[in-house]
Every structure is written in structure tokens, then in C-alpha cells.
Design an enzyme around this catalytic site. Structure first.
Site, mmCIF file in Angstrom:
data_model
loop_
_atom_site.group_PDB
_atom_site.id
_atom_site.type_symbol
_atom_site.label_atom_id
_atom_site.label_comp_id
_atom_site.label_asym_id
_atom_site.label_seq_id
_atom_site.Cartn_x
_atom_site.Cartn_y
_atom_site.Cartn_z
ATOM 1 N N CYS A 65 -21.755 155.232 -13.309
ATOM 2 C CA CYS A 65 -21.590 153.471 -13.264
ATOM 3 C C CYS A 65 -19.569 153.512 -13.196
ATOM 4 O O CYS A 65 -19.237 152.777 -12.502
ATOM 5 C CB CYS A 65 -22.071 153.184 -13.733
ATOM 6 S SG CYS A 65 -21.602 153.042 -15.489
ATOM 7 N N PHE A 100 -3.731 178.870 -24.191
ATOM 8 C CA PHE A 100 -4.532 179.910 -24.163
ATOM 9 C C PHE A 100 -4.524 181.072 -24.004
ATOM 10 O O PHE A 100 -5.098 182.481 -24.109
ATOM 11 C CB PHE A 100 -5.670 180.031 -22.274
ATOM 12 C CG PHE A 100 -6.310 178.449 -21.987
ATOM 13 C CD1 PHE A 100 -6.011 178.135 -23.287
ATOM 14 C CD2 PHE A 100 -6.170 177.753 -21.377
ATOM 15 C CE1 PHE A 100 -7.624 176.827 -23.013
ATOM 16 C CE2 PHE A 100 -7.097 177.612 -20.900
ATOM 17 C CZ PHE A 100 -7.960 176.410 -22.354
ATOM 18 N N ARG A 101 -2.774 181.580 -23.797
ATOM 19 C CA ARG A 101 -2.730 183.431 -23.697
ATOM 20 C C ARG A 101 -2.004 183.662 -25.046
ATOM 21 O O ARG A 101 -2.203 185.251 -24.591
ATOM 22 C CB ARG A 101 -1.769 182.853 -22.465
ATOM 23 C CG ARG A 101 -2.721 183.572 -21.337
ATOM 24 C CD ARG A 101 -2.238 183.301 -19.777
ATOM 25 N NE ARG A 101 -2.367 181.639 -19.577
ATOM 26 C CZ ARG A 101 -3.368 181.611 -18.648
ATOM 27 N NH1 ARG A 101 -4.645 182.907 -18.900
ATOM 28 N NH2 ARG A 101 -4.316 180.619 -18.211
ATOM 29 N N ALA A 153 0.737 174.832 -22.027
ATOM 30 C CA ALA A 153 0.411 174.768 -23.315
ATOM 31 C C ALA A 153 1.656 174.959 -24.394
ATOM 32 O O ALA A 153 1.498 174.756 -25.599
ATOM 33 C CB ALA A 153 -0.767 175.659 -23.688
ATOM 34 N N HIS A 210 -3.695 168.174 -15.572
ATOM 35 C CA HIS A 210 -4.595 168.391 -15.456
ATOM 36 C C HIS A 210 -4.707 167.323 -15.855
ATOM 37 O O HIS A 210 -6.958 167.441 -16.547
ATOM 38 C CB HIS A 210 -4.019 169.267 -15.803
ATOM 39 C CG HIS A 210 -4.344 170.842 -15.715
ATOM 40 N ND1 HIS A 210 -3.589 172.113 -16.615
ATOM 41 C CD2 HIS A 210 -3.987 171.049 -14.379
ATOM 42 C CE1 HIS A 210 -3.662 172.456 -15.508
ATOM 43 N NE2 HIS A 210 -3.439 172.461 -13.298
ATOM 44 N N THR A 213 5.260 177.420 -20.602
ATOM 45 C CA THR A 213 3.766 177.981 -19.763
ATOM 46 C C THR A 213 3.577 179.211 -18.822
ATOM 47 O O THR A 213 4.866 179.529 -18.983
ATOM 48 C CB THR A 213 4.236 177.027 -18.706
ATOM 49 O OG1 THR A 213 2.804 176.794 -17.283
ATOM 50 C CG2 THR A 213 5.612 176.788 -18.157
ATOM 51 N N CYS A 233 -17.923 157.496 -17.267
ATOM 52 C CA CYS A 233 -18.832 157.880 -16.762
ATOM 53 C C CYS A 233 -19.173 158.564 -15.462
ATOM 54 O O CYS A 233 -18.726 157.375 -14.835
ATOM 55 C CB CYS A 233 -20.268 156.794 -16.739
ATOM 56 S SG CYS A 233 -21.682 156.401 -16.448
HETATM 57 P P1 CNA Z 1 -1.066 179.927 -21.370
HETATM 58 O O1 CNA Z 1 -1.442 179.972 -19.831
HETATM 59 O O2 CNA Z 1 -2.002 179.489 -22.420
HETATM 60 O O3 CNA Z 1 0.591 179.530 -21.723
HETATM 61 C C1 CNA Z 1 1.444 179.206 -22.939
HETATM 62 C C2 CNA Z 1 2.423 180.281 -22.555
HETATM 63 O O4 CNA Z 1 3.188 179.608 -23.877
HETATM 64 C C3 CNA Z 1 2.528 181.234 -22.976
HETATM 65 O O5 CNA Z 1 3.343 182.080 -22.351
HETATM 66 C C4 CNA Z 1 3.135 181.738 -24.693
HETATM 67 O O6 CNA Z 1 4.440 182.800 -24.482
HETATM 68 C C5 CNA Z 1 4.199 179.953 -24.237
HETATM 69 N N1 CNA Z 1 4.062 179.771 -25.723
HETATM 70 C C6 CNA Z 1 3.157 179.793 -26.669
HETATM 71 N N2 CNA Z 1 3.678 178.824 -27.438
HETATM 72 C C7 CNA Z 1 4.906 178.696 -27.423
HETATM 73 C C8 CNA Z 1 6.141 178.240 -27.744
HETATM 74 N N3 CNA Z 1 5.946 177.458 -29.030
HETATM 75 N N4 CNA Z 1 7.677 178.131 -27.139
HETATM 76 C C9 CNA Z 1 7.500 178.549 -26.564
HETATM 77 N N5 CNA Z 1 6.969 179.658 -25.739
HETATM 78 C C10 CNA Z 1 5.598 179.391 -26.392
HETATM 79 O O7 CNA Z 1 -0.482 177.743 -20.674
HETATM 80 P P2 CNA Z 1 -0.166 177.032 -19.395
HETATM 81 O O8 CNA Z 1 -0.517 175.388 -19.994
HETATM 82 O O9 CNA Z 1 0.016 177.984 -18.810
HETATM 83 O O10 CNA Z 1 -2.248 177.602 -18.370
HETATM 84 C C11 CNA Z 1 -2.108 176.426 -18.354
HETATM 85 C C12 CNA Z 1 -3.491 175.994 -19.188
HETATM 86 C C13 CNA Z 1 -3.375 175.816 -20.685
HETATM 87 C C14 CNA Z 1 -3.290 174.988 -18.587
HETATM 88 O O11 CNA Z 1 -4.694 174.439 -17.423
HETATM 89 C C15 CNA Z 1 -3.489 173.379 -20.128
HETATM 90 O O12 CNA Z 1 -4.339 172.417 -19.756
HETATM 91 C C16 CNA Z 1 -4.111 174.362 -21.049
HETATM 92 N N6 CNA Z 1 -4.102 174.224 -22.006
HETATM 93 C C17 CNA Z 1 -3.884 173.045 -22.475
HETATM 94 C C18 CNA Z 1 -3.550 172.385 -24.057
HETATM 95 C C19 CNA Z 1 -2.567 170.986 -24.543
HETATM 96 O O13 CNA Z 1 -2.993 170.015 -24.174
HETATM 97 N N7 CNA Z 1 -2.475 171.014 -25.526
HETATM 98 C C20 CNA Z 1 -3.887 173.586 -24.487
HETATM 99 C C21 CNA Z 1 -4.379 174.934 -24.429
HETATM 100 C C22 CNA Z 1 -4.593 175.372 -23.549
#
Ligand code: CNA
Length: 241
Positions: A132, A35-36, A24, A121, A191, A129
Site C-alpha cells: 500500500c 564491508f571491506r 562506510a 543508498h 570508501t 509497505c
Molecule cells: P567499503 O567497501 O566497506 O569500504 C570502506 C573503506 O573505508 C575501506 O577501504 C576501509 O579501508 C576504509 N576505512 C574504514 N575505516 C576507516 C576510517 N576510520 N578512516 C578512513 N578509512 C576507513 O565501504 P563503501 O562505502 O566504499 O562501500 C559501499 C557500500 C557499503 C555502500 O553500499 C554502503 O551502503 C555499505 N555500508 C554502509 C554502512 C553504513 O551505512 N555505515 C556500513 C557498512 C556498509
């Protein structure tokens, strides 16, 4: 140029077998919250955590509330690829990057031009659907409906995204693992490496250089040859011109 950025540039210059694994954080610079991190979805005022709402149980028991959150917080129709997505697409075009393995569901890698993308994901751009099986491509069917979107047969339309408590697509997973196993360089970025089984995929990497670009510390930092704690768009746009 910063020393670590120079090191990354050399790693990229020297390899034509790179795989990117991201999450993300790759899309926060496109104004899609993760998310985090501090301004991520966890820190907004919701009755339930994103993980609780985006679970199979919640979807089944509170489908309407699920869709309220999903429309509001998971679909960003105006989001555009940022410097990170564009740099990765460029690296693929140059023949250096072999695949993007992403946990994101926002379709921005493809929008930037990346071709070989493993969406672990799923994607908000695919729906089907539950009765169907009819496929509904795009986000309009979800955005232009109210409450629970319904198929013409009357069945519930479900996004083709992997909810918590659901398994990943086996074939896709196997192909993503294969590409990671074959890579010489693995760049992990944006991530928290907290969501399994996706985060476990990096254990399949057997290549020579593991690079981690993330704003915050991750549980895998000690395994990496190079850790850059900065914004991924800023970093990648400096090394890929
Ligand atoms: P996460 O757990 O939210 O972690 C994101 C990480 O990225 C954190 O450690 C942040 O510090 C770091 N971060 C944020 N912005 C930046 C940046 N600009 N540059 C560098 N690092 C940054 O997200 P993960 O993907 O690890 O978690 C998995 C989930 C979140 C997955 O299942 C995704 O599907 C889900 N998700 C997806 C989206 C999307 O599709 N854009 C959005 C929100 C959540």
C-alpha cells in the site's frame, strides 16, 4: 602537525566550495563495521557475503534471512556521530562545505547536524509497505518486529535502502552529481570506491583539488592531489577546530 594534514588544512582554509563524498569507513569510528577492511563484515563468519544478502534477489527469495542479517548487522541503534561526522557538520555550518554525498545508510551525518546530505543508498530510518506504500519512519518498526515486518494492510515492509541489483533514485543522483560538478574541492573519505554507480560519481568532479582520505589504497589514489592514508575522524578533527 603532519605535513599532509597541514596541506589539507590549507586546502580547506582556502575554499568555501567543498563537497565530501564518503562511505562506510566514515562510520567505523562509530563502531559500525564496513564491508571491506580487516575487521569489516567480509571477514566475519557468514554463509553469504553482505552483497549477496543485501541484494534484491536475496530479499525476494529469503526475506526472513535478509531481515535476520539486516537487524543484526545494518542497524546500530546506539551509534553516535564520530569526529568525522562532527567535523563535516561544522564545515557546513562555517559555509565551507556545500554537500555531503554518502553511500551510508546510517543517518549519522544528519545526527551530527549536516543539512545538505545526499544519501545515495537510502536510509535505515525510512521504510515503506510494498503493497500500500504506507511510510514507516524510524527503526523501531523493524527492531520491534520478528521475522518479516508487516504493514497493517498485511504487506511486507521494506527498508528504503538501495539493494544490490537496484538502481539509484534518479533525482537524488542528478542533484548529487550537480553538487560534485560545482565543487572546487572534493574530499573523498572512508570508501573503497568499489561499489558502482556510486563510486563513478567522482568522475564528475572538475574542480581544483581532489583529496582522498582512506585507511587502505583505493583504485583512484593516482587521481588525487593529496592522499592521506589514515583514520578519517583523526584527520578531519585535526583540520577543523
Ligand atoms: P567499503 O567497501 O566497506 O569500504 C570502506 C573503506 O573505508 C575501506 O577501504 C576501509 O579501508 C576504509 N576505512 C574504514 N575505516 C576507516 C576510517 N576510520 N578512516 C578512513 N578509512 C576507513 O565501504 P563503501 O562505502 O566504499 O562501500 C559501499 C557500500 C557499503 C555502500 O553500499 C554502503 O551502503 C555499505 N555500508 C554502509 C554502512 C553504513 O551505512 N555505515 C556500513 C557498512 C556498509
Amino acid at each position: 602537525m603532519d605535513e599532509k594534514i597541514l596541506e589539507l588544512k590549507k586546502i580547506i582554509d582556502d575554499s568555501d566550495n567543498i563537497v565530501f563524498f564518503g562511505g562506510a569507513g566514515v562510520s567505523t569510528e562509530s563502531n559500525i563495521p564496513d564491508f571491506r577492511s580487516v575487521d569489516g563484515l567480509y571477514n566475519m563468519k557468514y554463509k553469504y557475503s553482505p552483497e549477496a544478502i543485501l541484494s534484491r534477489t536475496f530479499y525476494r527469495e529469503h526475506t526472513e534471512e535478509f531481515y535476520e542479517f539486516y537487524r543484526d548487522k545494518m542497524i546500530f541503534p546506539d551509534a553516535k556521530p564520530n569526529k568525522a561526522h562532527l567535523a563535516l557538520a561544522k564545515l557546513e555550518e562555517m559555509g565551507k562545505l556545500k554537500a555531503v554525498v554518502t553511500q551510508n545508510i546510517d543517518g549519522l551525518h544528519q545526527m551530527a547536524g549536516s543539512k545538505n546530505v545526499f544519501e545515495l543508498h537510502g536510509s535505515i530510518y525510512r521504510n515503506y509497505c510494498q503493497d500500500c506504500g504506507k511510510a514507516y519512519d524510524g527503526i523501531d518498526i523493524i527492531l520491534n518486529s520478528e521475522g518479516v515486518p508487516r504493514c497493517e494492510c498485511g504487506g511486507k515492509i521494506k527498508p528504503d535502502v538501495v539493494l544490490y541489483e537496484e538502481g539509484l533514485d534518479h533525482k537524488l543522483l542528478a542533484n548529487a552529481i550537480k553538487s560534485i560538478m560545482a565543487a572546487d574541492v572534493l574530499i573523498i573519505g572512508g570508501t573503497s570506491l568499489a561499489v558502482y554507480p556510486a563510486a563513478g560519481l567522482i568522475d564528475y568532479f572538475k574542480g581544483s583539488k581532489l583529496v582522498l582520505i582512506n585507511k587502505e589504497e583505493t583504485p583512484q589514489d593516482s587521481k588525487a592531489d593529496l592522499v592521506i592514508r589514515d583514520s578519517i575522524g583523526k584527520v578531519l578533527s585535526q583540520v577543523v577546530e
